[in-house]
Motif scaffolding. Structure first.
Motif, PDB file in Angstrom:
ATOM      1  N   GLU A 163       0.871  -1.174   0.000  1.00 35.65           N
ATOM      2  CA  GLU A 163       0.000   0.000   0.000  1.00 35.65           C
ATOM      3  C   GLU A 163       0.906   1.222   0.000  1.00 35.65           C
ATOM      4  OE1 GLU A 163      -2.775  -0.525   3.248  1.00 35.65           O
ATOM      5  OE2 GLU A 163      -3.408  -2.491   2.485  1.00 35.65           O
ATOM      6  N   PRO A 164       0.361   2.385  -0.310  1.00 35.43           N
ATOM      7  CA  PRO A 164       1.250   3.550  -0.401  1.00 35.43           C
ATOM      8  C   PRO A 164       2.082   3.770   0.870  1.00 35.43           C
ATOM      9  CG  PRO A 164      -0.882   4.070  -1.347  1.00 35.43           C
ATOM     10  CD  PRO A 164      -1.015   2.704  -0.728  1.00 35.43           C
ATOM     11  N   GLN A 165       1.489   3.483   2.023  1.00 36.09           N
ATOM     12  CA  GLN A 165       2.204   3.713   3.290  1.00 36.09           C
ATOM     13  C   GLN A 165       2.857   2.440   3.825  1.00 36.09           C
ATOM     14  OE1 GLN A 165      -0.846   2.884   3.045  1.00 36.09           O
ATOM     15  NE2 GLN A 165      -1.171   1.413   4.674  1.00 36.09           N
ATOM     16  N   ALA A 166       2.699   1.326   3.100  1.00 36.98           N
ATOM     17  CA  ALA A 166       3.217   0.045   3.594  1.00 36.98           C
ATOM     18  C   ALA A 166       3.828  -0.724   2.427  1.00 36.98           C
ATOM     19  CB  ALA A 166       2.100  -0.756   4.250  1.00 36.98           C
ATOM     20  N   GLY A 167       5.129  -0.528   2.245  1.00 38.22           N
ATOM     21  CA  GLY A 167       5.818  -1.246   1.182  1.00 38.22           C
ATOM     22  C   GLY A 167       6.495  -2.465   1.782  1.00 38.22           C
ATOM     23  N   SER A 169       7.001  -2.866   4.842  1.00 40.97           N
ATOM     24  CA  SER A 169       6.414  -3.159   6.151  1.00 40.97           C
ATOM     25  C   SER A 169       4.964  -3.590   6.006  1.00 40.97           C
ATOM     26  CB  SER A 169       6.507  -1.916   7.043  1.00 40.97           C
ATOM     27  OG  SER A 169       5.913  -2.184   8.290  1.00 40.97           O
ATOM     28  N   SER A 171       3.169  -5.321   7.860  1.00 41.91           N
ATOM     29  CA  SER A 171       2.360  -5.314   9.075  1.00 41.91           C
ATOM     30  C   SER A 171       1.519  -4.039   9.159  1.00 41.91           C
ATOM     31  CB  SER A 171       3.245  -5.455  10.306  1.00 41.91           C
ATOM     32  OG  SER A 171       4.096  -4.344  10.416  1.00 41.91           O
ATOM     33  N   ASP A 172       1.862  -3.051   8.358  1.00 39.91           N
ATOM     34  CA  ASP A 172       1.143  -1.780   8.420  1.00 39.91           C
ATOM     35  C   ASP A 172       0.056  -1.618   7.368  1.00 39.91           C
ATOM     36  OD1 ASP A 172       2.457  -0.031  10.578  1.00 39.91           O
ATOM     37  OD2 ASP A 172       4.124  -1.031   9.570  1.00 39.91           O
ATOM     38  N   MET A 200      -0.836  -0.421  -3.836  1.00 41.62           N
ATOM     39  CA  MET A 200       0.168   0.273  -4.656  1.00 41.62           C
ATOM     40  C   MET A 200       1.126  -0.743  -5.266  1.00 41.62           C
ATOM     41  SD  MET A 200       1.190   3.252  -5.616  1.00 41.62           S
ATOM     42  CE  MET A 200       2.537   4.427  -5.852  1.00 41.62           C
ATOM     43  N   TRP A 201       1.688  -0.389  -6.401  1.00 37.30           N
ATOM     44  CA  TRP A 201       2.721  -1.199  -7.082  1.00 37.30           C
ATOM     45  C   TRP A 201       2.148  -2.518  -7.605  1.00 37.30           C
ATOM     46  CZ3 TRP A 201       5.883   2.489  -7.560  1.00 37.30           C
ATOM     47  CH2 TRP A 201       6.264   3.292  -6.495  1.00 37.30           C
TER      48      TRP A 201
ATOM     49  N   ARG B 340      10.307   9.599   5.119  1.00 33.03           N
ATOM     50  CA  ARG B 340       9.492   8.425   4.817  1.00 33.03           C
ATOM     51  C   ARG B 340       9.407   7.494   6.020  1.00 33.03           C
ATOM     52  NH1 ARG B 340       5.685   5.676   1.775  1.00 33.03           N
ATOM     53  NH2 ARG B 340       6.216   3.470   1.645  1.00 33.03           N
ATOM     54  N   GLN B 342       8.641   3.982   7.670  1.00 30.85           N
ATOM     55  CA  GLN B 342       8.504   2.588   7.231  1.00 30.85           C
ATOM     56  C   GLN B 342       9.261   1.683   8.203  1.00 30.85           C
ATOM     57  OE1 GLN B 342       6.938   0.055   3.951  1.00 30.85           O
ATOM     58  NE2 GLN B 342       6.583   2.106   4.668  1.00 30.85           N
ATOM     59  N   GLY B 343       8.553   0.714   8.757  1.00 27.93           N
ATOM     60  CA  GLY B 343       9.202  -0.244   9.632  1.00 27.93           C
ATOM     61  C   GLY B 343       9.474   0.297  11.026  1.00 27.93           C
ATOM     62  N   ARG B 344      10.060  -0.572  11.811  1.00 26.94           N
ATOM     63  CA  ARG B 344      10.326  -0.250  13.228  1.00 26.94           C
ATOM     64  C   ARG B 344      11.680  -0.808  13.627  1.00 26.94           C
ATOM     65  NH1 ARG B 344       5.449  -1.376  12.035  1.00 26.94           N
ATOM     66  NH2 ARG B 344       3.811   0.058  12.725  1.00 26.94           N
ATOM     67  N   GLN B 357       5.422   3.752  12.924  1.00 26.03           N
ATOM     68  CA  GLN B 357       6.582   3.501  12.069  1.00 26.03           C
ATOM     69  C   GLN B 357       7.603   4.631  12.259  1.00 26.03           C
ATOM     70  OE1 GLN B 357       6.038   1.371   8.309  1.00 26.03           O
ATOM     71  NE2 GLN B 357       3.961   2.176   8.217  1.00 26.03           N
ATOM     72  N   TYR B 438       9.246   3.983  -5.306  1.00 24.83           N
ATOM     73  CA  TYR B 438       9.117   5.375  -5.729  1.00 24.83           C
ATOM     74  C   TYR B 438      10.345   5.837  -6.493  1.00 24.83           C
ATOM     75  CZ  TYR B 438       5.025   5.471  -2.694  1.00 24.83           C
ATOM     76  OH  TYR B 438       3.807   5.198  -2.133  1.00 24.83           O
TER      77      TYR B 438
END
Lengths: 621, 621
Positions: A163-167, A169, A171-172, A200-201, B340, B342-344, B357, B438
């Motif tokens: 998704e746009p905010q979860a590439g 990751s 889990s998000d 996304m993608w 950006r 992403q992840g933790r 994130q 991106y």
């Protein structure tokens, strides 16, 4: 490349032994040869001539009463039709499903020709991967309604994870799946949900090649409080067709609530549309209301496990795509180097400017760049066929062999995906370099190969993700069982190469020692990385570890291939076989002299748990 | 980047000391700061906003009564005007010529901002390089008629070396120059010839930015038998203006017989038109007949020596362009990584999926990719400013200093051109990787930087040519005097860093030892390569030698920069200066830990005169 594939399949991997197994009993080297012939022909006629076309005629969006759709060149339609007609999408399936019961090893070799001809026209692997997932995790009704139509090429498939905010990751992800009515459990196609969210993608997410598209979508089912569970445990998997079927699986054609939100305009790989899809935003109203209808596959919360089934196949397919781009550049630059006159050899008295120019293949540095490409692309091809052979072992071998194959694949998959992505790209850069200025123009194919290949280190799990998977999970799982299994295979090759042979390359035993030393360094670095047991310290240099591990795996592959080449030489099968064998031996030599020594620099930072990067502060950049 | 440039110029290179010399007496740190301010502003306003535009609006050809012409975007016209108005084209020239007598060091730093903003809009370096060549080798009349109009930006310049059949091999050029009439020696603008031939890869070969274009063309004057002399000795240099001037140098506007034959459609660097030009094919008939009128510069047969004057400048300019593309990607990916999420982070108990994130700059592997880019781009920038400082020494130092600077530049130029080309490109690939998917789209700038940068290993002498120049000529000339001069400079840095310091990076003395060891390995490999005295054996691995040599030079550069950073820290100039200094020290540390160890693999094949590539046979590929 065909001669190399035949050599790898038969002289090296002894693939014909598979025909002793019941599943493959109808097959022979000859029937496989026909499959390869067919793919070579389709690749030559329907793919290669249009590779530049699909780069310049990018996918574009048009709107009509049915919503937005993606227009692709006519050539892509014809390539798809040829692929579907060949039966290759279903080749590995049972006869009852219209398949050929082809070993995955041979299927992979066949696909290689298509990827080499035009990597971005080929979207077939996504469709068969999607259908394979349903064969493994779906219900018979789901398989009948969706998978069989994908295997025939009537419909196509996608995988919708990011998704746009979860590439990286996953889990998000925030796409929600809510039960569709009180009777949602009772749908014959599986528990029915309404999905809402953005993906996304999504490769091949929208096109008109087929009458329908089967999206496999990761989404979260909210808890009783309406909230999504953080982390990956909340993720479930859904079939979301672009157009709907009825309860009996008959196609109705009604539009599901899946809308194209846009295309990504990429640097390369332009023949495959890459989309942003909106699920359930109300653009369409199936059954009279907004929300994308999806059928759950497997149990709630088990979506990622199911998807990983597909992802591992996809990762091997990406490795093969990267490899074939490397191979395409190698072949193009080899042909160019044989034809392009430039410069003269340096004699003891310098150069004689009055003599004619020589083809550039005569220059040592051009040969170096060709040998590098050969060692990268043919070596990676060998590794991928080896992995494919393990997939066959996993599916058709006895219990012990299947278990070993599974273990080996766990460890080798991150390498099979990442190594060709990195070094296939490097190969393409060398192919440009050999062409000089011409290689930088769009009049020659190599700059496109290079642009296309840059995607492969990113999608289906980036380099960084593969590295964490390898060092953080695969080599330490089950007390290092996977690493030990790979080491045992390497040791077998080392033992075979150690005795000083009478053959044409007496240094194979030196390479055996070099490989043994590399293996022991990798083992030591693995231990040092984890010596403190602190993941942050162990994993700070996971990518250099991945690179060193990959080079060691490829050195092993080359040594094993060289042993087969040496046997081939001993058989005196004629000048072509001899040239092929000598070429493999030279590529092996190149790899051990020029490439394997690179691992020391990579492993040094792993073994010392170097904290330069980990401790770097934001405001110092 | 400005803070880094100020630090390198003043804290590291002590550039202000130049103001003690008569030529630079009017200058000060403040006046230089104003020049840099101006360039930063032009870059920000006139270049950067249009970098993507010039990639998509490629140069195109239109025909009118005046022949074919190349149309460029309006933005390129305005950028050229801003550059010309700034006086930067003539900045290094004497006051009498409208120049500022600016040190080359400062001029290079100023140009860096333009290259970073849009490398392919910038074609100014070609024009000033062309004019500089005329200042060095032309007659006063030639300088007046052509060079002064280039310095003002009224006219532009090119260099025309390659031909379709002669790229790297200049000895094979076939463009002919024949005396134009019996009185050809009597032209006030220099001996007048008629040229006929085709020139390929001519950057800025045709455009409408300026009222005229001054081509500097290599061609051969036939002998009495009408034949061209093979080899480079027969090459002479000519001024061939697109439009003519009269004997007094007054512009007449008459078209010379130079015709655009086509544009090359490139993978990147699209803002600069790259042309195929036909000289003397009769498209125009100056003075009533076909043949491009050209004025000889220097003696017959001395053309290449003159052109090399321009080429060395051009090579440093290419190195700077590659560096600035690397820097542009570094800055873009640093900004992206800070924003950006992403992840933790991985904690002792794994990851907490319920936590928000984090920006990806917090991941060690992203920091590794940023540090690599920083070490490549800032390190290369330092090296190029160092080389620029040597150019100033060569021009304004005392005799001994000038001679030493000349020697150092001979050896460092191939590195200054090739190293940023290779590792600036690698930096750009890492910038894409940090952006994930991106970065692979045209919505972000990094894929263009990467495509643009791929040209730099090819033009102005390919990687292979630079490697032959370094190992075949520069390090062995005068009994190795150049290599000794570089080694002496390195030793000075080693001596300064060897004592265990009390500063914040006590390991600098370890790096001093590592550099000493690298230097000794490079020296030993140089000797081993030439041990048999057979050029074919010595040069078979010239490119790995170039790579190892380059990494050693960069390690030295970083150690020397780190010493300056340490001094800066000791001065307690505030938090910004401290962060800058710590960043330089971290980049130095990265380079010594992750990069310098790579030289062993490269040097091994050099030192063993490895013949794997040299002896590879065509039919084994």
């Amino acid at each position: 490349m065909r001669a190399t594939i035949d050599f790898l399949l038969h002289d090296w991997l002894q693939a014909e032994a598979l025909t002793a197994r019941p599943r493959f009993a109808d097959h022979s080297r000859e029937t496989w040869g026909q499959v390869l012939d067919t793919c070579e022909r389709i690749a030559r006629e329907k793919y290669a001539p249009f590779n530049r076309l699909v780069d310049t005629e990018e996918p574009r969006v048009v709107s009509d009463s049915d919503g937005e759709k993606v227009i692709l060149p006519q050539a892509t339609h014809e390539a798809w039709k040829a692929l579907a007609d060949s039966g290759l999408l279903a080749a590995a399936q049972d006869y009852e499903l219209g398949g050929m019961q082809l070993p995955y090893t041979v299927e992979s070799a066949a696909h290689a020709f298509l990827s080499k001809a035009s990597v971005s026209i080929v979207a077939g692997m996504l469709t068969s991967g999607n259908a394979n997932l349903l064969m493994a995790h779906g219900t018979p009704a789901q398989q009948r309604a969706f998978a069989t139509r994908e295997f025939s090429g009537e419909w196509a498939g996608t995988m919708c994870l990011s998704e746009p905010q979860a590439g990286s990751s996953l889990s998000d992800i925030a796409t929600r799946a809510e039960p569709d009515g009180e009777d949602f459990e009772g749908d014959p196609l599986g528990p029915r949900y309404r999905l809402r969210g953005n993906k996304m993608w999504i490769s091949a997410g929208e096109h008109e090649l087929t009458g329908n598209i089967v999206h496999l979508v990761l989404a979260k089912i909210p808890g009783p409080d309406g909230k999504l569970v953080p982390g990956t445990r909340g993720i479930s998997l859904f079939i979301v067709p672009k157009r709907l079927v009825d309860a009996e699986g008959q196609f109705t054609g009604e539009r599901n609530d899946v809308a194209l939100a846009g295309l990504n305009h990429k640097c390369g790989w332009r023949g495959t549309p890459n989309t942003l899809l909106n699920f359930g935003e109300g653009k369409f109203t199936p059954g009279g209301r907004a929300g994308a209808i999806g059928y759950r596959v497997g149990a709630p919360g088990q979506g990622l496990a199911g998807m990983f089934h597909m992802m591992n196949e996809a990762r091997i397919a990406i490795g093969l795509a990267a490899t074939m781009l490397g191979m395409a550049g190698y072949e193009a630059s080899l042909a160019y180097a044989r034809e392009r006159p430039q410069g003269r050899p340096m004699g003891p008295a310098g150069k004689d400017p009055a003599s004619p120019q020589v083809p550039i293949i005569q220059h040592a540095d051009v040969r170096r760049m060709l040998l590098a490409q050969k060692s990268y692309s043919e070596g990676a091809l060998a590794l991928l066929l080896y992995c494919a052979r393990l997939v066959d072992e996993q599916h058709t071998g006895d219990a012990a062999a299947a278990a070993e194959a599974r273990l080996l694949l766990e460890v080798l998959t991150p390498v099979a995906k990442s190594w060709p992505s990195e070094f296939g790209l490097e190969a393409n850069s060398l192919a440009i370099q050999i062409h000089g200025g011409y290689g930088y123009t769009r009049d020659y194919p190599v700059e496109q190969y290079w642009r296309d290949n840059r995607l492969n280190m990113i999608h289906e799990g980036s380099h960084g993700i593969q590295a964490l998977d390898l060092l953080g999970r695969k080599v330490v799982m089950n007390g290092g069982a996977g690493l030990k299994a790979v080491a045992a295979r390497m040791q077998r090759t080392i033992d075979a190469a150690l005795p000083v042979p009478a053959g044409p390359l007496p240094e194979l035993h030196e390479y055996a020692s070099a490989l043994a030393s590399a293996l022991s360094k990798v083992g030591a670095a693995t231990q040092s990385a984890w010596a403190t047991g602190v993941p942050e310290e162990a994993l700070a240099n996971a990518v250099p570890y991945l690179q060193a591990f990959g080079h060691t795996v490829l050195a092993w592959t080359w040594l094993d291939v060289a042993l087969a080449a040496q046997r081939l030489l001993a058989e005196h099968r004629g000048p072509e076989a001899e040239a092929l064998a000598r070429g493999k031996l030279a590529a092996c030599r190149y790899f051990f002299h020029y490439e394997l020594p690179r691992i020391d620099a990579w492993l040094a930072v792993v073994a010392s748990r170097d904290d330069t990067c980990r401790t770097m502060q934001d405001d110092w950049f």
